[in-house]
Design an enzyme around this catalytic site. Structure first.
Site, PDB file in Angstrom:
ATOM      1  N   GLU A   1      -0.590 -10.733   3.302  1.00 44.52           N
ATOM      2  CA  GLU A   1      -0.302  -9.862   4.455  1.00 44.52           C
ATOM      3  C   GLU A   1      -0.529 -10.631   5.756  1.00 44.52           C
ATOM      4  O   GLU A   1       0.276 -10.555   6.685  1.00 44.52           O
ATOM      5  CB  GLU A   1      -1.205  -8.625   4.404  1.00 44.52           C
ATOM      6  CG  GLU A   1      -0.843  -7.679   3.265  1.00 44.52           C
ATOM      7  CD  GLU A   1      -1.813  -6.520   3.070  1.00 44.52           C
ATOM      8  OE1 GLU A   1      -1.414  -5.544   2.441  1.00 44.52           O
ATOM      9  OE2 GLU A   1      -2.958  -6.587   3.542  1.00 44.52           O
TER      10      GLU A   1
ATOM     11  N   GLY B   1      -5.867  -2.869  -0.781  1.00 48.60           N
ATOM     12  CA  GLY B   1      -5.018  -3.093  -1.963  1.00 48.60           C
ATOM     13  C   GLY B   1      -5.120  -4.524  -2.484  1.00 48.60           C
ATOM     14  O   GLY B   1      -4.448  -4.885  -3.456  1.00 48.60           O
TER      15      GLY B   1
ATOM     16  N   GLY C   1       0.830  -1.210   0.000  1.00 48.37           N
ATOM     17  CA  GLY C   1       0.000   0.000   0.000  1.00 48.37           C
ATOM     18  C   GLY C   1       0.855   1.246   0.000  1.00 48.37           C
ATOM     19  O   GLY C   1       2.085   1.173  -0.002  1.00 48.37           O
ATOM     20  N   SER C   2       0.206   2.398   0.029  1.00 53.65           N
ATOM     21  CA  SER C   2       0.961   3.653  -0.091  1.00 53.65           C
ATOM     22  C   SER C   2       1.807   3.924   1.160  1.00 53.65           C
ATOM     23  O   SER C   2       2.924   4.449   1.049  1.00 53.65           O
ATOM     24  CB  SER C   2      -0.003   4.818  -0.349  1.00 53.65           C
ATOM     25  OG  SER C   2      -0.946   4.910   0.693  1.00 53.65           O
TER      26      SER C   2
ATOM     27  N   ALA D   1      -2.970  -0.069   7.228  1.00 52.90           N
ATOM     28  CA  ALA D   1      -4.287  -0.673   7.460  1.00 52.90           C
ATOM     29  C   ALA D   1      -5.344   0.258   6.880  1.00 52.90           C
ATOM     30  O   ALA D   1      -5.084   1.440   6.649  1.00 52.90           O
ATOM     31  CB  ALA D   1      -4.535  -0.871   8.956  1.00 52.90           C
ATOM     32  N   ASP D   2      -6.513  -0.296   6.672  1.00 53.17           N
ATOM     33  CA  ASP D   2      -7.633   0.539   6.227  1.00 53.17           C
ATOM     34  C   ASP D   2      -8.345   1.166   7.420  1.00 53.17           C
ATOM     35  O   ASP D   2      -8.870   2.270   7.322  1.00 53.17           O
ATOM     36  CB  ASP D   2      -8.590  -0.298   5.369  1.00 53.17           C
ATOM     37  CG  ASP D   2      -7.893  -0.772   4.103  1.00 53.17           C
ATOM     38  OD1 ASP D   2      -7.277   0.066   3.424  1.00 53.17           O
ATOM     39  OD2 ASP D   2      -7.906  -1.983   3.817  1.00 53.17           O
TER      40      ASP D   2
ATOM     41  N   LYS E   1      -7.401   6.703   9.945  1.00 46.15           N
ATOM     42  CA  LYS E   1      -7.704   5.262   9.981  1.00 46.15           C
ATOM     43  C   LYS E   1      -8.290   4.802  11.314  1.00 46.15           C
ATOM     44  O   LYS E   1      -8.718   3.661  11.440  1.00 46.15           O
ATOM     45  CB  LYS E   1      -6.440   4.444   9.679  1.00 46.15           C
ATOM     46  CG  LYS E   1      -5.723   4.801   8.371  1.00 46.15           C
ATOM     47  CD  LYS E   1      -6.542   4.422   7.166  1.00 46.15           C
ATOM     48  CE  LYS E   1      -5.889   4.735   5.826  1.00 46.15           C
ATOM     49  NZ  LYS E   1      -4.814   3.898   5.418  1.00 46.15           N
TER      50      LYS E   1
HETATM   51  C1  5RP Z   1      -3.355  -3.544   1.213  1.00 49.82           C
HETATM   52  C2  5RP Z   1      -3.637  -3.065   2.570  1.00 49.82           C
HETATM   53  C3  5RP Z   1      -3.150  -1.708   2.960  1.00 49.82           C
HETATM   54  O1  5RP Z   1      -2.372  -1.813   4.107  1.00 49.82           O
HETATM   55  C4  5RP Z   1      -4.311  -0.815   3.236  1.00 49.82           C
HETATM   56  O2  5RP Z   1      -5.182  -0.819   2.113  1.00 49.82           O
HETATM   57  C5  5RP Z   1      -3.863   0.609   3.548  1.00 49.82           C
HETATM   58  O3  5RP Z   1      -3.269   1.173   2.424  1.00 49.82           O
HETATM   59  P1  5RP Z   1      -2.676   2.625   2.400  1.00 49.82           P
HETATM   60  O4  5RP Z   1      -1.427   2.610   3.210  1.00 49.82           O
HETATM   61  O5  5RP Z   1      -2.430   2.907   0.934  1.00 49.82           O
HETATM   62  O6  5RP Z   1      -3.718   3.557   2.982  1.00 49.82           O
HETATM   63  O7  5RP Z   1      -4.232  -3.724   3.397  1.00 49.82           O
HETATM   64  O8  5RP Z   1      -3.935  -4.791   0.960  1.00 49.82           O
END
Ligand code: 5RP
Length: 223
Positions: free
Chosen positions: A107, A101, A29-30, A87-88, A125
């Site tokens: 993961e 992602g 992820g970013s 994490a989301d 988050k």
């Molecule tokens: C990917 C994930 C990421 O950790 C999650 O989507 C958070 O991404 P980001 O750092 O871009 O906000 O679980 O599968």
């Protein structure tokens, strides 16, 4: 501070948890990408990294960080010292939802193979209840309709992630409109449905430490 600046700060702060001579688990992820950029400054100090996705492996290699297959890594060490990932969402119990992602299965595997999970997030988050972000479920393609029915019965609104195939060759169903009051129970319930590979609730593999980027700097939640 912008959201990206917060992500960069927590990514850099996570370096403190990286032990010299160890193999590091790396998320997707970013925010994880920013951690990879920071980890490049320690590349001569670690044995290598295990990636949670093909995209992460490519970025690690681009920085010259050795990428090990998890099985190869576990033939050299008993466990990975730390897993660092975004994490989301996260709640007060450091339960997470992940998989925005689409890399949730790898993961969860890499997190399970690590001594500790350091979760790096910006303040957006943090939630009271997980589930406002659609919960990803990785599903074997032939079980799509079966699993969709079950997800509806538990009160969610399942939506197929169109045009997306995971690194494992499976589909993702994103479940909208959940309010998760018992993360552990939901994680177990979803994992018991035939055809579900993994779901994005990380309660068994929740974070040990959350590094949260705020306007005032990095807040550490946990030890
Ligand atoms: C990917 C994930 C990421 O950790 C999650 O989507 C958070 O991404 P980001 O750092 O871009 O906000 O679980 O599968």
């Amino acid at each position: 501070m912008t959201q990206d600046e917060m992500k960069k700060k927590v990514a850099e702060a996570a370096l403190e948890y990286v032990k010299s001579g160890s193999i590091v688990g790396v998320g997707t992820g970013s925010t994880a990408n920013m951690f990879i950029d920071a980890l490049a400054t320690r590349k001569d100090d670690i044995l290598g990294a295990v990636a949670s996705s093909e995209a992460t492996a490519e970025r690690l290699r681009g920085h010259g960080i050795p990428v090990l297959d998890l099985n190869e890594a576990l033939s050299k060490v008993d466990s990975l010292s730390v897993y660092v990932d975004g994490a989301d969402e996260f709640d007060a119990g450091k339960n997470l939802t992940k998989g925005g992602g689409g890399a949730l299965t790898r993961e969860k595997i890499v997190a399970a193979a690590s001594d500790s999970f350091v979760c790096i997030v910006d303040a957006s988050k943090r939630v009271e209840y997980l589930g406002a972000f659609p919960l990803p479920v990785e599903v074997i393609p032939m079980a799509r309709e079966l699993v969709t029915d079950v997800l509806r019965r538990i009160g969610g609104n399942p939506v197929l992630r169109e045009g997306f195939i995971t690194d494992n060759g499976n589909i993702i169903i994103d479940v909208h409109d959940l309010k998760i009051t018992d993360a552990r129970a939901l994680e177990d319930e979803l994992n018991s449905v035939p055809g579900v590979v993994t779901n994005g609730v990380f309660s068994h593999q929740g974070a040990d430490v959350v590094l949260m980027g705020t306007a005032d700097g990095v807040q550490t939640i946990g030890n």
